[in-house]
Design a protein around this motif. Sequence first.
Motif, short mmCIF file in Angstrom:
data_model
loop_
_atom_site.label_atom_id
_atom_site.label_comp_id
_atom_site.label_asym_id
_atom_site.label_seq_id
_atom_site.Cartn_x
_atom_site.Cartn_y
_atom_site.Cartn_z
N GLY A 1 0.85 -1.19 0.00
CA GLY A 1 0.00 0.00 0.00
C GLY A 1 0.88 1.23 0.00
O GLY A 1 2.05 1.17 0.43
N SER A 2 0.37 2.35 -0.51
CA SER A 2 1.22 3.55 -0.46
C SER A 2 1.36 4.04 0.98
O SER A 2 2.30 4.74 1.32
CB SER A 2 0.71 4.66 -1.38
OG SER A 2 -0.64 4.89 -1.20
N ASP A 3 0.45 3.61 1.85
CA ASP A 3 0.58 3.91 3.27
C ASP A 3 1.94 3.45 3.81
O ASP A 3 2.61 4.19 4.54
CB ASP A 3 -0.51 3.16 4.04
CG ASP A 3 -1.47 4.13 4.69
OD1 ASP A 3 -0.99 5.06 5.36
OD2 ASP A 3 -2.68 3.95 4.53
N PHE B 1 -4.41 14.50 3.54
CA PHE B 1 -4.50 13.11 4.01
C PHE B 1 -3.98 13.02 5.45
O PHE B 1 -2.85 13.42 5.73
CB PHE B 1 -3.67 12.24 3.06
CG PHE B 1 -3.84 10.76 3.24
CD1 PHE B 1 -5.11 10.19 3.39
CD2 PHE B 1 -2.74 9.92 3.22
CE1 PHE B 1 -5.26 8.82 3.52
CE2 PHE B 1 -2.89 8.54 3.36
CZ PHE B 1 -4.14 7.99 3.51
N SER C 1 -1.06 15.56 -1.07
CA SER C 1 -1.71 14.76 -2.10
C SER C 1 -2.16 15.66 -3.23
O SER C 1 -2.64 16.77 -3.01
CB SER C 1 -2.89 13.98 -1.51
OG SER C 1 -3.80 14.82 -0.85
N ASN D 1 -6.88 14.50 -1.35
CA ASN D 1 -7.86 13.90 -0.46
C ASN D 1 -7.74 14.63 0.88
O ASN D 1 -6.66 14.60 1.45
CB ASN D 1 -7.56 12.40 -0.28
CG ASN D 1 -8.42 11.75 0.77
OD1 ASN D 1 -9.43 12.30 1.18
ND2 ASN D 1 -8.01 10.57 1.22
N ASP E 1 1.82 12.82 -3.47
CA ASP E 1 0.99 11.62 -3.36
C ASP E 1 -0.10 11.69 -4.44
O ASP E 1 -1.09 12.40 -4.30
CB ASP E 1 0.39 11.57 -1.95
CG ASP E 1 -0.43 10.32 -1.70
OD1 ASP E 1 -0.74 9.59 -2.67
OD2 ASP E 1 -0.76 10.08 -0.52
N ALA F 1 -2.34 9.55 -5.38
CA ALA F 1 -3.27 8.43 -5.19
C ALA F 1 -4.48 8.52 -6.13
O ALA F 1 -5.06 7.51 -6.51
CB ALA F 1 -3.74 8.37 -3.74
N TYR F 2 -4.85 9.76 -6.50
CA TYR F 2 -6.05 9.96 -7.33
C TYR F 2 -5.72 10.48 -8.73
O TYR F 2 -6.61 10.94 -9.44
CB TYR F 2 -7.01 10.94 -6.63
CG TYR F 2 -7.44 10.41 -5.29
CD1 TYR F 2 -8.55 9.58 -5.19
CD2 TYR F 2 -6.72 10.69 -4.14
CE1 TYR F 2 -8.93 9.05 -3.97
CE2 TYR F 2 -7.08 10.17 -2.92
CZ TYR F 2 -8.19 9.35 -2.85
OH TYR F 2 -8.55 8.82 -1.64
N THR G 1 -1.05 4.34 -6.15
CA THR G 1 -1.65 3.20 -5.47
C THR G 1 -2.63 2.50 -6.40
O THR G 1 -3.19 3.13 -7.30
CB THR G 1 -2.39 3.64 -4.19
OG1 THR G 1 -3.03 2.52 -3.61
CG2 THR G 1 -3.43 4.71 -4.47
N SER H 1 -5.22 1.18 -4.98
CA SER H 1 -6.39 1.09 -4.09
C SER H 1 -7.59 1.88 -4.58
O SER H 1 -8.72 1.60 -4.19
CB SER H 1 -6.04 1.59 -2.69
OG SER H 1 -5.05 0.80 -2.11
N LYS H 2 -7.39 2.90 -5.39
CA LYS H 2 -8.50 3.78 -5.72
C LYS H 2 -8.97 3.53 -7.14
O LYS H 2 -9.96 2.86 -7.34
CB LYS H 2 -8.07 5.25 -5.51
CG LYS H 2 -7.48 5.51 -4.11
CD LYS H 2 -8.52 5.48 -3.01
CE LYS H 2 -8.01 5.28 -1.59
NZ LYS H 2 -6.98 6.17 -1.11
N ARG I 1 -3.55 -4.29 -1.05
CA ARG I 1 -2.51 -3.44 -0.47
C ARG I 1 -1.31 -3.35 -1.40
O ARG I 1 -0.31 -4.04 -1.22
CB ARG I 1 -2.07 -3.94 0.93
CG ARG I 1 -3.17 -4.29 1.90
CD ARG I 1 -4.09 -3.12 2.16
NE ARG I 1 -3.38 -1.96 2.65
CZ ARG I 1 -3.46 -0.75 2.07
NH1 ARG I 1 -4.23 -0.54 1.02
NH2 ARG I 1 -2.78 0.24 2.56
C1 PLP Z 1 -6.19 6.17 -0.01
C2 PLP Z 1 -5.01 7.02 0.03
C3 PLP Z 1 -3.73 6.48 0.23
C4 PLP Z 1 -3.54 5.07 0.70
O1 PLP Z 1 -3.41 4.21 -0.31
P1 PLP Z 1 -3.00 2.71 -0.02
O2 PLP Z 1 -2.17 2.38 -1.20
O3 PLP Z 1 -4.29 1.96 0.04
O4 PLP Z 1 -2.25 2.62 1.26
C5 PLP Z 1 -2.63 7.30 0.16
N1 PLP Z 1 -2.76 8.62 -0.07
C6 PLP Z 1 -3.96 9.18 -0.24
C7 PLP Z 1 -4.05 10.64 -0.47
C8 PLP Z 1 -5.12 8.41 -0.18
O5 PLP Z 1 -6.32 8.98 -0.28
#
Ligand code: PLP
Length: 352
Positions: free
Chosen positions: A83-85, A109, A154, A158, A183, A185-186, A209, A211-212, A220
């Motif tokens: 996961g990017s977490d 975030f 981000s 987010n 980041d 992520a989106y 990621t 995840s989205k 993950r």
């Molecule tokens: C959802 C989200 C993440 C986490 O992504 P994972 O890969 O599921 O850990 C990271 N950064 C932002 C801004 C997010 O919204």
Amino acid sequence: MSYLLNEKLIGLVPYEPISGNYSIRLDANESFLTLPISVMRAVSEAILHVDYNRYPDPAAVDLCQDFSRFYGLSPDLVTAGNGSDELIFLIMSAFLMKGDNILILSPDFSMYNFYSSLVESTSLVLLKGDAFSIDIDNIIQQAKEEKVKMIIFSNPCNPTSQGVPREEVERLIGSVDALVVVDEAYMDFWDQSLLPNVTNHDNLIILRTLSKAFGMAAIRLGFAVSAPPLQKVLMAAKSPYNVNAVTQAIGRVVLSHGEEMRAAIGKIVQSRDWLYALCKAVESEFPDQITVYPPCTNFVTIRTKQAGYIYDALLKEGIVVRGFSSFLRVTCGKEEENETFIKALTMILKGM
Ligand SMILES: *Cc1c(COP(=O)(O)O)cnc(C)c1O
């Protein structure tokens, strides 16, 4: 004898997403789509061939290659993470020393602040403007004055769904001595990614990621993209087997089905646009109560002074969104989910 927790652990509580049975979940920015059946079949096939008795490839070479191919990158720029977490935590623990200044924006975030305090760095928090605007010049000035070691945000953001254009982000990266972590992520929902320009900067790490946009939150899997010197540091600092073999196998399948994935992202963007249009219509009916901004992600952010009240009222209808003190974040869902949400929101606003 008595064991005392250190200061940074006192008061820490586990992250707990809302539990309970709600019919509509628009709170976690997940994809509302399941994998296409053809991709699901390929996943089933792939996990049959995992060597379960062996440790996974620590460098996740094949997986990073598939990721690179999907985005048109060179594979030596890529580090895979659980996961990017995990990558956020890794980057902070590797690049920050105790007491180093890190610049964070708000709202953004929440995990940035969380990990930053775990690694005992000092967070400088810059507040965004009324329309969630970001003042790049102010960030540059603060970074210089406070000798900031890292800037993380981000883009698109987010929870605000607002984005900073690529040129502005690059101007920031080029103006500071700090490591800049963007980041993205989106970013699969927007078109201002820095990925094509990543090697122009020696102080940039981009996070992505599955995840989205890919709808793969369950496995993950995230990626860091940076120029090779930083990539080598990340590879050296990460825990060796951070991405398990099942996730590597499934990630490879998903990233190798580019056409299906791009089609899915198109559907999510359509739903997002539809949700935004519906929210705009509600805004025009109740201009004093809510303000909606054009989204760059898979969710719509609604500014309102009655966020707490509306959040609770939606919950009573079985609809979960994400509530903040002065706004609501609503992930786009299936057509009927968006419409049920809008009906409930309208009803709640009418009754106020
Ligand atoms: C959802 C989200 C993440 C986490 O992504 P994972 O890969 O599921 O850990 C990271 N950064 C932002 C801004 C997010 O919204």
